[in-house]
Design a protein around this motif. Structure first.
Motif, PDB file in Angstrom:
ATOM      1  N   ALA A   1     140.464  42.740  73.579  1.00 33.90           N
ATOM      2  CA  ALA A   1     139.830  42.637  74.901  1.00 33.90           C
ATOM      3  C   ALA A   1     138.565  41.796  74.799  1.00 33.90           C
ATOM      4  N   ARG A   2     138.343  40.946  75.791  1.00 34.69           N
ATOM      5  CA  ARG A   2     137.150  40.090  75.790  1.00 34.69           C
ATOM      6  C   ARG A   2     136.374  40.328  77.080  1.00 34.69           C
ATOM      7  N   GLN A   3     135.298  41.074  76.919  1.00 32.11           N
ATOM      8  CA  GLN A   3     134.404  41.362  78.035  1.00 32.11           C
ATOM      9  C   GLN A   3     132.965  41.210  77.556  1.00 32.11           C
TER      10      GLN A   3
ATOM     11  N   PRO B   1     130.722  37.965  74.264  1.00 36.99           N
ATOM     12  CA  PRO B   1     132.087  38.172  74.757  1.00 36.99           C
ATOM     13  C   PRO B   1     132.972  38.746  73.653  1.00 36.99           C
TER      14      PRO B   1
ATOM     15  N   ASP C   1     135.111  42.641  72.113  1.00 34.49           N
ATOM     16  CA  ASP C   1     135.560  44.022  72.179  1.00 34.49           C
ATOM     17  C   ASP C   1     134.430  44.940  71.729  1.00 34.49           C
TER      18      ASP C   1
ATOM     19  N   SER D   1     127.499  34.839  75.238  1.00 33.62           N
ATOM     20  CA  SER D   1     128.248  34.506  76.450  1.00 33.62           C
ATOM     21  C   SER D   1     127.678  33.254  77.067  1.00 33.62           C
TER      22      SER D   1
END
Length: 440
Positions: A284-286, A324, A326, A438
């Motif tokens: 996941a990339r948040q 960005p 996990d 980011s």
């Protein structure tokens, strides 16, 4: 390949022959029609004069500059006023004005003004020249075309064989490498400057990279099997001893506690192996607030090592750094760095710092422990490598699987970052995790 080139040569030769035939026919026919048109412009004026003065001499119409093979006829209604001696007898009197081919003749017909009405001037020219040219061309094609096709096919077969010989050698070598399983064998043709040599070089590099990857995977699996076998064997032995004879409740409780420790170690090892198996596609990339994650990891490490002096420092606010990726993986990586420092430098001060440098954030964990020699430092981060003797303090604790730094390095690669390890014997150990920030 050679047959395809040969068929292409045959098709091209046939197409070229058809084109030449049509062009030749068109040129010859146009030449004959031009001859008729030029003669008509001369004869028409003379025919007008003959009709005006009533002099109907055919030789006067075709004298001098009119080609001798052009025959002339002037008719008025059903009457022939002037006609050449060799004018074709079968040509009807009522022909349509224009220039066209009629039977074996080219015909040009046009109307002339006369006192008694409109006379019809008709010029005829044999088409034998066109037919002779066509027959000569066809004879030449029937002789030359087969020879040309034969030479073209032989040349195509030779050229294709010469061009495909390196390709066949490359294909044979690749098949032999695949069958033998030896991916380190040299690929023929690699090292040159042409396209095929560059392809061979790329294949050779790819094969060697695959061999290196396979070797690392085999080594990893062997080490994983070894680390799984030890707790399983211990677990099996404890269970067998517990069941070998009757024991009291306290002894059973002690045996179950030891079994629980073995199961906990197996669970931890399984979780670490799953972390190492993570691929970028499943991650996941948040936006992850790294300073907040670092603080959570520090709290978790303090709870596991309450006697260890651990501090966090940063010159930025909690929301100023966003990476960005996990959050769970990054938290596990930071916790692994802290646990590694606590394991191998017990009692030493551990400092966790988070700094922004350009477009990256550098997260460093430093301890004041004994450090490691260069030969050990070079191997740190390899899966299942446990140099317990390298950083052994008075209270150094072991029991790990040698996966902590390997997981950190893998997490760094998944996030497009790097892990840098620095140490000097007697001057502590520093692990720096560098991650891109980011873009927003």
């Amino acid at each position: 390949m050679a047959s395809s080139v040969g068929l292409a040569c045959v098709f091209v030769a046939l197409l070229l022959s058809a084109g030449l035939y049509l062009v030749t026919q068109g040129v010859v026919q146009q030449t004959q029609l031009s001859k008729l048109s030029s003669a008509a412009s001369l004869v028409a004026e003379r025919a007008e004069n003959s009709l005006q003065f009533g002099q109907f001499d055919p030789d006067d119409l075709t004298r001098q500059d009119v080609p001798p093979d052009v025959q002339v006829r002037v008719s008025l209604g059903r009457s022939v006023l002037i006609v050449s001696r060799q004018f074709p007898a079968g040509l009807p009197l009522s022909v349509d004005p224009g220039v066209y081919r009629l039977g074996d003749r080219y015909v040009l017909a046009q109307q002339l003004g006369s006192r008694g009405g409109y006379a019809l001037l008709t010029l005829a020219l044999s088409s034998q020249a066109t037919d002779d040219a066509r027959r000569a061309f066809l004879r030449a094609v029937l002789i030359i075309l087969p020879l040309t096709l034969l030479v073209a096919c032989l040349g195509a077969w030779w050229a294709a064989g010469r061009m495909l010989r390196p390709v066949a050698a490359l294909e044979r070598s690749a098949r032999e490498i695949g069958e033998s399983g030896d991916l380190t064998r040299p690929v023929p043709g690699a090292g040159g400057q042409d396209e095929l040599s560059r392809l061979a070089g790329t294949l050779q590099t790819t094969f060697r990279q695959l061999e290196a990857t396979r070797a690392r995977e085999v080594q990893f699996l062997r080490a994983a099997a070894h680390d799984l076998r030890s707790p399983l064997a211990a677990l099996k032995t404890r269970v067998a001893l517990s069941l070998s004879r009757e024991r009291g409740p306290e002894r059973y409780r002690q045996d179950l506690q030891e079994v629980g420790q073995d199961l906990s170690r197996l669970s931890t090892l399984a979780e670490h192996l799953l972390l190492l198996a993570r691929s970028p596609q499943t991650m996941a990339r948040q936006p992850v607030p790294l300073l907040e994650v670092a603080a959570d990891a520090l709290d978790a490490a303090r709870s596991r090592f309450p006697d260890q002096d651990m501090d966090l420092s940063s010159d930025l606010s909690a929301g100023a750094l966003s990476v960005p990726g996990d959050r769970i993986l990054l938290g596990q990586a930071i916790l692994n760095l802290l646990q590694n420092a606590a394991h191998h430098a017990p009692g030493a001060e551990v400092r966790l710092s988070v700094r922004r440098i350009g477009a990256q954030v550098h997260l460093s964990v430093h301890d004041d422990g004994p450090g490691v020699p260069p030969e050990v430092l070079a191997r740190l981060g390899e899966a299942f490598y446990r140099p317990d003797e390298a950083r052994s303090g008075p209270g150094a604790s072991g029991g790990g699987h040698g996966l902590g730094l390997a997981i950190v390095r893998h997490v760094a690669e998944l996030h497009g970052g790097t892990l840098e390890l620095l140490s000097t014997p007697g001057q502590g150990f520093t692990a720096t995790l560098s991650l891109p920030l980011s873009s927003a």
